[in-house]
Design a protein around this motif. Structure first.
Motif, mmCIF file in Angstrom:
data_model
loop_
_atom_site.group_PDB
_atom_site.id
_atom_site.type_symbol
_atom_site.label_atom_id
_atom_site.label_comp_id
_atom_site.label_asym_id
_atom_site.label_seq_id
_atom_site.Cartn_x
_atom_site.Cartn_y
_atom_site.Cartn_z
ATOM 1 N N TYR A 302 0.829 -1.202 0.000
ATOM 2 C CA TYR A 302 0.000 0.000 0.000
ATOM 3 C C TYR A 302 0.870 1.261 0.000
ATOM 4 N N LYS A 303 1.875 1.252 0.847
ATOM 5 C CA LYS A 303 2.716 2.438 0.993
ATOM 6 C C LYS A 303 3.430 2.785 -0.308
ATOM 7 N N SER A 304 3.916 1.747 -1.003
ATOM 8 C CA SER A 304 4.675 1.984 -2.232
ATOM 9 C C SER A 304 3.768 2.206 -3.432
ATOM 10 N N LEU A 305 2.846 1.281 -3.674
ATOM 11 C CA LEU A 305 2.062 1.314 -4.903
ATOM 12 C C LEU A 305 0.953 2.359 -4.876
ATOM 13 N N VAL A 306 0.297 2.506 -3.718
ATOM 14 C CA VAL A 306 -0.848 3.416 -3.621
ATOM 15 C C VAL A 306 -0.417 4.817 -3.198
ATOM 16 N N ASP A 307 0.361 4.918 -2.124
ATOM 17 C CA ASP A 307 0.728 6.226 -1.584
ATOM 18 C C ASP A 307 1.873 6.898 -2.342
ATOM 19 N N LYS A 308 3.009 6.193 -2.428
ATOM 20 C CA LYS A 308 4.223 6.824 -2.950
ATOM 21 C C LYS A 308 4.206 6.927 -4.467
ATOM 22 N N GLN A 309 4.087 5.773 -5.152
ATOM 23 C CA GLN A 309 4.134 5.788 -6.614
ATOM 24 C C GLN A 309 2.799 6.167 -7.247
ATOM 25 N N GLN A 310 1.701 5.954 -6.511
ATOM 26 C CA GLN A 310 0.349 6.268 -6.987
ATOM 27 C C GLN A 310 0.037 5.584 -8.317
ATOM 28 N N ILE A 311 0.459 4.317 -8.408
ATOM 29 C CA ILE A 311 0.189 3.555 -9.628
ATOM 30 C C ILE A 311 -0.905 2.509 -9.410
ATOM 31 N N ALA A 312 -1.389 2.381 -8.177
ATOM 32 C CA ALA A 312 -2.446 1.410 -7.878
ATOM 33 C C ALA A 312 -3.525 2.058 -7.028
ATOM 34 N N LEU A 313 -4.768 1.664 -7.289
ATOM 35 C CA LEU A 313 -5.881 2.102 -6.453
ATOM 36 C C LEU A 313 -5.975 1.259 -5.194
ATOM 37 N N GLU A 314 -5.574 0.010 -5.311
ATOM 38 C CA GLU A 314 -5.639 -0.930 -4.197
ATOM 39 C C GLU A 314 -4.581 -1.995 -4.402
ATOM 40 N N ALA A 315 -4.010 -2.490 -3.323
ATOM 41 C CA ALA A 315 -3.024 -3.568 -3.407
ATOM 42 C C ALA A 315 -3.028 -4.318 -2.087
ATOM 43 N N THR A 316 -3.097 -5.649 -2.157
ATOM 44 C CA THR A 316 -3.134 -6.439 -0.931
ATOM 45 C C THR A 316 -2.621 -7.839 -1.189
ATOM 46 N N SER A 317 -2.400 -8.582 -0.122
ATOM 47 C CA SER A 317 -1.977 -9.983 -0.215
ATOM 48 C C SER A 317 -2.539 -10.739 0.977
ATOM 49 N N PHE A 318 -2.769 -12.050 0.792
ATOM 50 C CA PHE A 318 -3.299 -12.870 1.877
ATOM 51 C C PHE A 318 -3.146 -14.341 1.502
ATOM 52 N N ASN A 319 -3.207 -15.199 2.521
ATOM 53 C CA ASN A 319 -3.214 -16.644 2.315
ATOM 54 C C ASN A 319 -4.652 -17.147 2.273
ATOM 55 N N LEU A 320 -4.896 -18.199 1.486
ATOM 56 C CA LEU A 320 -6.226 -18.796 1.479
ATOM 57 C C LEU A 320 -6.480 -19.637 2.724
ATOM 58 N N GLY A 321 -5.422 -20.061 3.404
ATOM 59 C CA GLY A 321 -5.600 -20.799 4.657
ATOM 60 C C GLY A 321 -6.206 -22.168 4.468
ATOM 61 N N LEU A 322 -5.684 -22.948 3.534
ATOM 62 C CA LEU A 322 -6.223 -24.261 3.223
ATOM 63 C C LEU A 322 -5.491 -25.363 3.993
ATOM 64 N N GLN A 323 -6.203 -26.449 4.245
ATOM 65 C CA GLN A 323 -5.634 -27.549 5.023
ATOM 66 C C GLN A 323 -4.511 -28.247 4.261
ATOM 67 N N ASP A 324 -4.703 -28.473 2.970
ATOM 68 C CA ASP A 324 -3.664 -29.037 2.116
ATOM 69 C C ASP A 324 -2.875 -27.892 1.492
ATOM 70 N N PRO A 325 -1.779 -28.185 0.777
ATOM 71 C CA PRO A 325 -1.011 -27.099 0.164
ATOM 72 C C PRO A 325 -1.901 -26.133 -0.610
ATOM 73 N N GLY A 326 -1.740 -24.843 -0.301
ATOM 74 C CA GLY A 326 -2.655 -23.836 -0.830
ATOM 75 C C GLY A 326 -1.955 -22.748 -1.593
ATOM 76 N N LEU A 327 -2.487 -21.527 -1.493
ATOM 77 C CA LEU A 327 -1.989 -20.403 -2.271
ATOM 78 C C LEU A 327 -1.893 -19.150 -1.408
ATOM 79 N N ALA A 328 -0.882 -18.343 -1.702
ATOM 80 C CA ALA A 328 -0.791 -16.976 -1.194
ATOM 81 C C ALA A 328 -1.072 -16.053 -2.373
ATOM 82 N N LEU A 329 -2.013 -15.141 -2.207
ATOM 83 C CA LEU A 329 -2.451 -14.286 -3.304
ATOM 84 C C LEU A 329 -2.005 -12.844 -3.092
#
Length: 444
Positions: A302-329
């Motif tokens: 957020y600090k880099s893409l939204v505030d400083k560079q102002q090239i993104a309206l929104e930016a985030t990341s999170f894990n799906l939290g799955l029991q078997d091997p999953g994904l970080a998005l």
């Protein structure tokens, strides 16, 4: 006088000490009935409220590839009625008693709960025992819920901006594992399924030896134990074989990229990295890495893409939290006039920084304090305590993880965060999806 740097560090330290002091151990009792039902009791008499919940060890990953969406379908169907509860009356029992109820399904489990005045505990147990033993799975209810699910698919997935985003990502990320479809499943196949298919699914998975019953709140444990035996003790154990995934995808060795088009106004760029299942040591470090990247407006994305560079309206990341091997998005929406490739390069640069440089002590202490706060808050309400207890048992066969999770996060080091960034957040280990407006397709 302390300068601002040391004052900030001192504030973070004091905050961490205060939060840690609030982390109270969750006391619980657990036992199994002869029919295999696992029971967890948590007594907290501070408020006259009780949560009655059941988590079934069935999600979309337990479905036949030709009959997907069944676990989610039953989330709806199980409110239809039972042999002793008239159709459409199930929820009214709870509402008339001054309570609330709900259910949810994901890839790994299905969860039902009621929140009631504590003098209505017996009502909650009767309702859930009825649902477990006597749910009506008939042509009327099946036809009704088929229409409900079809409408939900239209509203939430087909006609919602980016509604099919996760469907596309999971299909690209998995070839063999049933995570390749989402919980809503294939509605066309669901509509064509026979009534007997639903009866078979119910008799296979909605059995006491595939369930965890949690009672949390203003109870007397001895009285609650007797009620549990009275309402659930005679329910027969299930005897049908339950499908559990045994085939997993090989490690990805080359980046997978795709572009989809939809009725959206803005492009969305998504990166999905393969990660270990929830509950593994590396998962805790990855969770902290994602918090570093997108935990609030002071986070790196957020600090880099939204505030400083102002090239993104929104930016985030999170894990799906799955029991078997999953994904970080990781995903971002570009600002007006910004090329998608430029935004992707900026996202990559932020991830590369986490791989190449050890985070500062101050940033690390902030992360620790954030996770302490989150975990304490997650155990501050009876409904979340009940969910946490059930999940820790069903996912890991370790109910006491509710008291160990904070230590798991606190055991993560700065070096661990950098290590998992290097190991998992690589181009070879990811799926990249460009979700573009239909107008971009017309231009191309």
């Amino acid at each position: 006088m302390l300068n601002s740097k040391y004052l900030s560090i001192l504030t973070l330290f004091i905050l961490g000490v205060c939060i840690q002091s609030k982390a109270q151990k969750i006391e619980f009792t657990e036992f199994d009935l002869d029919n295999g039902l696992h029971v967890i009791l948590h007594q907290d008499n501070s408020t006259p409220i009780v949560t009655v919940s059941i988590m079934y060890d069935v999600g979309s990953k337990n479905e036949d590839p030709e009959l997907t969406g069944f676990a989610h379908f039953f989330e709806h169907l199980m409110f239809e009625g039972t042999e002793n509860i008239e159709r459409g009356e199930y929820s009214k029992y709870v509402e008339k008693a001054g309570g609330t109820l709900n259910a949810n399904t994901n890839q790994d489990r299905t969860y039902y709960y009621e929140i009631l005045p504590s003098n209505q505990l017996e009502l909650g147990l009767w309702l859930e025992s009825e649902r477990l033993l006597h749910a009506v799975v008939d042509s009327i209810g099946i036809a009704t819920q088929k229409r409900v699910v079809a409408e939900e698919k239209k509203q939430r997935y087909d006609n919602s901006p980016y509604g099919d985003l996760l469907m596309n990502v999971m299909d690209l990320a998995y070839d063999k594992h049933p995570y390749r479809w989402t919980a809503i499943g294939d509605v066309v196949k669901l509509m064509d399924a026979k009534d007997q298919d639903f009866v078979d699914f119910y008799k296979t998975y909605y059995v006491p030896n595939n369930a965890c019953l949690v009672i949390a709140g203003d109870i007397n444990k001895e009285e609650a134990t007797k009620m549990v035996n009275d309402y659930f003790g005679d329910i027969p154990r299930g005897t049908r074989e339950m499908y559990r995934p045994t085939e997993f995808d090989a490690p990805q060795t080359a980046e997978v990229r795709d572009t989809v088009f939809g009725a959206v106004q803005l492009p969305l760029l998504l990166q999905a990295y393969h990660i270990p299942g929830d509950g593994t040591d590396d998962y805790y470090a990855i969770d902290m890495l994602n918090q570093l990247l997108s935990g609030g407006q002071s986070s790196r994305l957020y600090k880099s893409l939204v505030d400083k560079q102002q090239i993104a309206l929104e930016a985030t990341s999170f894990n799906l939290g799955l029991q078997d091997p999953g994904l970080a998005l990781i995903y971002a929406l570009p600002n007006s006039g910004i090329e998608n490739k430029d935004l992707e390069d900026a996202m990559d640069a932020i991830v590369a920084e986490a791989r190449d440089e050890l985070i500062s002590e101050q940033e690390f202490q902030k992360l620790r304090n954030q996770f302490e706060n989150q975990i304490v808050r997650s155990n501050s309400r009876m409904e979340t305590v009940a969910n946490n207890l059930a999940r820790n048992y069903v996912y890991y066969n370790n109910t006491n993880l509710v008291n160990e999770k904070l230590d798991k996060y606190m055991a993560v080091s700065r070096e661990d965060i950098q290590r998992v960034a290097k190991k998992y957040f690589t181009k070879e280990n990811r799926v990249v999806l460009y979700y573009l407006p239909n107008s971009a397709k017309e231009v191309n």
